[in-house]
Design an enzyme around this catalytic site. Structure first.
Site, PDB file in Angstrom:
ATOM      1  N   CYS A 164      -5.923   1.177   5.958  1.00  0.00           N
ATOM      2  CA  CYS A 164      -6.558  -0.104   6.275  1.00  0.00           C
ATOM      3  C   CYS A 164      -6.079  -0.595   7.646  1.00  0.00           C
ATOM      4  CB  CYS A 164      -6.235  -1.144   5.200  1.00  0.00           C
ATOM      5  SG  CYS A 164      -4.543  -1.760   5.306  1.00  0.00           S
ATOM      6  N   CYS A 186      -2.281  -1.061   7.687  1.00  0.00           N
ATOM      7  CA  CYS A 186      -1.495   0.175   7.699  1.00  0.00           C
ATOM      8  C   CYS A 186      -1.692   0.947   9.000  1.00  0.00           C
ATOM      9  CB  CYS A 186      -1.850   1.041   6.495  1.00  0.00           C
ATOM     10  SG  CYS A 186      -1.289   0.336   4.931  1.00  0.00           S
ATOM     11  N   HIS A 218       0.838  -1.186   0.000  1.00  0.00           N
ATOM     12  CA  HIS A 218       0.000   0.000   0.000  1.00  0.00           C
ATOM     13  C   HIS A 218       0.887   1.255   0.000  1.00  0.00           C
ATOM     14  CE1 HIS A 218      -3.790  -2.154   1.804  1.00  0.00           C
ATOM     15  NE2 HIS A 218      -3.354  -2.696   0.684  1.00  0.00           N
ATOM     16  N   GLU A 257       1.125   3.695   1.986  1.00  0.00           N
ATOM     17  CA  GLU A 257       1.763   3.987   3.265  1.00  0.00           C
ATOM     18  C   GLU A 257       3.044   3.176   3.442  1.00  0.00           C
ATOM     19  OE1 GLU A 257      -1.367   3.168   2.676  1.00  0.00           O
ATOM     20  OE2 GLU A 257      -2.777   3.907   4.181  1.00  0.00           O
TER      21      GLU A 257
END
Lengths: 191, 441
Positions: free
Chosen positions: A100, A103, A61, A63
């Protein structure tokens, strides 16, 4: 969401614009359009966009990308764990979609100071939508569970733009999704 | 408590255990003379068979003050509530023939679906429990499959042996393709890199407190408490210090693991000498993704939707990104063999880890458990619960979060005591190594 005025609010918008730019870059590469920037002392020190298709690693992701760039850099110049933790504790994250559960845990582990996101993430969100892992006080945890570090979290920053990007992505289709894929519901906009 | 000698497997459901308040029905029961039990039960089964309560045992045997006490269910009491005279004639005859004193009792209305529920039911009145009627999928596992599952878990445990950081046990992960019987990837925690000098910090503060918490919650926990051996608790108690190296048990502990050799030879092929997020499952997923890219280059990348189906991978093709270079295949030989034996094609290429299983020694935290949702893992097997931060039943229960777009099945494997000792032994062996290195300093 209460609108702040003046310089502070303007710079937040600016950082979120930069995150959106990252998300657009992801979209151009047929990636899920999420982007982020990490800010220290009013300066962007890292950015990232989703790379799950390219890497075939669904954990890549935005992040995680931005975080890894920093960790690599900081280790290169010889910072140790305490020093790295100290810097993270002064960093804010701007991300186009609510982090999410994975993360959010990562951001809590690193001890980030504050998170600003665009649209909410109804399906996976760890900052209030599904779980509230950013809030070290809210969850009724069983006895013995460790309380993670919490961080302040604000949603709804330029969320329309973030949602629009998702919409274009799902219209063009995810080339790597298994066939046949179910219609995907677009994440609801945060208020 | 008996020592655990066998491998056992338990499903960890998505819902917390069904409320242990047992749904009941009322019955008339009576104490009976043990030597008359056979006769009475035979007659009762003829007169009033308990058709809808097949899971309920007709006779309850209890020992009170050294004396055996037998009770028997006469019939359901519901319809005779107001008028005891209306009891079936056969019951009346039995009552007078054997001088019975009927009383009301409650029994479980439905057959138990879990061992815990069954234990709860039996406090009211004994019932029978058939795990085969479970909805959890264990029943469908053959003996052979179970043996494979236990073997894979054992290999994960072996992997914890080979990986220490500062004398501490780490978590290990093995991703398996169960259909091909193939190990896809394996990994251990890489939050801190092996460095013999880091142990000093471990003795300090934090861990001991956290471990105190760990033990307390293990004995309190309903979730796994029932299956929790004393040996496991003892193990946890003794080894708590070494446990602090298990990333998922101590996700926030990375700042206390200050490595003194940042740029020493301890730095491996990995570009990170330590990384707070490189928990075993995360690294295993990364290795699985790297394998996928290696075996099926080009097939998944953006410009390649029209690639011919039958491509032989050529490692020199499709120049790996800088991220791929950091990958070290632990199963390099296996990979080569795989390439020679079967030509990978698009049909064989899995979407992420769809259909794959992962074996973890410790229950994963939310970081890892959510990563495994993203990567579409089919089943998770873990051996030891994680009361600090476990995301599969101990603290959170991701497998039961309805909103997620993927749901794996979760199983806990109880490992034999001797295998527990193996981990323990390794930890202490390593501690003694530690001690030696201390002397050298």
């Amino acid at each position: 969401m209460a609108f702040e005025t003046g310089h502070d609010s303007a710079s937040k918008m600016r950082f979120m614009e930069l995150a959106l730019e990252q998300a657009r870059f992801a979209l151009e590469n047929l990636e899920v359009p999420v982007g982020c920037v990490i800010v220290e002392d009013g300066k962007v020190i890292s950015s990232g966009s989703n790379r799950t298709s390219e890497t075939r690693n669904a954990t890549r992701h935005a992040e995680m990308e931005a975080i890894d760039t920093l960790l690599e850099e900081w280790q290169m110049i010889g910072l140790d764990q305490l020093e790295v933790a100290e810097i993270f504790s002064r960093c804010d994250l701007y991300v186009t979609c609510e982090p999410c559960i994975m993360c959010t845990t990562a951001l809590s582990i690193l001890g980030i100071r504050e998170v600003f996101y665009g649209c909410a993430n109804d399906k996976f969100g760890g900052c209030g939508s599904v779980l509230s892992l950013h809030d070290s006080n809210s969850e009724k945890l069983p006895r013995g569970a460790l309380r993670g570090k919490g961080f302040k979290c604000t949603g709804g920053l330029l969320s329309e733009e973030a949602v629009a990007l998702f919409r274009s992505f799902y219209e063009q289709g995810n080339p790597n999704a298994p066939k046949p894929h179910r219609p995907v519901r677009i994440a609801q906009e945060a208020e | 408590m008996a020592r655990r000698m066998k491998w056992e497997i338990v499903h960890v459901p998505g819902e917390p255990e069904r409320s242990l308040e047992v749904d009941t029905v009322d019955v008339f029961a009576s104490n009976i003379e043990p030597k008359l039990a056979n006769n009475i039960v035979r007659q009762l089964n003829q007169v009033v068979p308990l058709e809808n309560l097949r899971h309920v045992k007709r006779v309850r045997r209890r020992t009170a003050e050294g004396k055996v006490e037998l009770s028997v269910i006469l019939c359901l009491s519901g319809e005779y509530e107001k008028d005891a005279e209306a009891l079936p004639r056969g019951i009346h005859q039995l009552i007078s023939a054997y001088n019975l004193c009927p009383y009301r009792a409650k029994v479980a209305k439905h057959a138990a679906i879990s061992k815990e529920e069954w234990e709860e039911q039996c406090k009211l009145w004994p019932t029978s429990y058939h795990p085969s009627t479970n909805l959890d999928g264990i029943a469908t596992l053959s003996e052979g499959e179970l043996q494979l599952i236990f073997n894979y878990m054992d290999s994960a445990i072996q992997l914890t042996k080979m990986s220490y950081a500062g004398g501490k046990v780490q978590n290990a992960a093995v991703i398996v393709d169960p259909l091909r019987g193939q190990v896809i990837a394996s990994a251990h925690d890489q939050t801190s890199y092996p460095c013999p000098l880091t142990f000093k910090t471990s003795a300090r503060g934090g861990c001991v407190d956290e471990c105190g918490v760990t033990i307390a919650s293990q004995s309190d926990s309903n979730e796994f408490g029932n299956n929790q051996d004393n040996s496991v608790k003892k193990f946890a108690l003794q080894k708590c210090n070494e446990y602090s190296g298990v990333s998922c048990l101590n996700p926030w502990g990375w700042t206390t693991q200050r490595a003194s050799h940042q740029n020493s030879s301890g730095k491996s092929d990995n570009k990170f000498s330590w990384h707070p997020l490189r928990h075993a499952a995360i690294v295993a997923i990364e290795n699985a993704a790297a394998r996928d890219r290696e075996l099926f280059p080009g097939l998944g990348s953006s410009e390649s939707q029209s690639e011919p189906i039958d491509i032989l991978p050529n490692p020199s093709d499709n120049c790996p990104s800088k991220r791929q270079k950091i990958q070290v295949f632990e199963e390099l030989n296996m990979e080569k063999e795989f390439l020679h034996n079967s030509e990978p094609n698009e049909l064989m290429r899995p979407y992420l880890c769809t259909g794959f299983d992962i074996y973890l020694v410790w229950e994963p935290c939310t970081l890892c458990a959510m990563a495994l949702v993203h990567q579409r893992i089919r089943r998770i097997f873990f051996a030891l619960p994680n009361p600090n931060a476990g995301a599969l039943g101990s603290v959170y229960r991701l497998q039961g979060e309805k909103s997620l777009n993927h749901h794996y099945s979760v199983f806990r494997i109880s490992i034999p005591e001797q295998n527990l000792h193996e981990i323990e032994l390794n930890a202490s062996n390593n501690s003694s190594n530690k001690a030696e290195s201390k002397e050298e300093i």
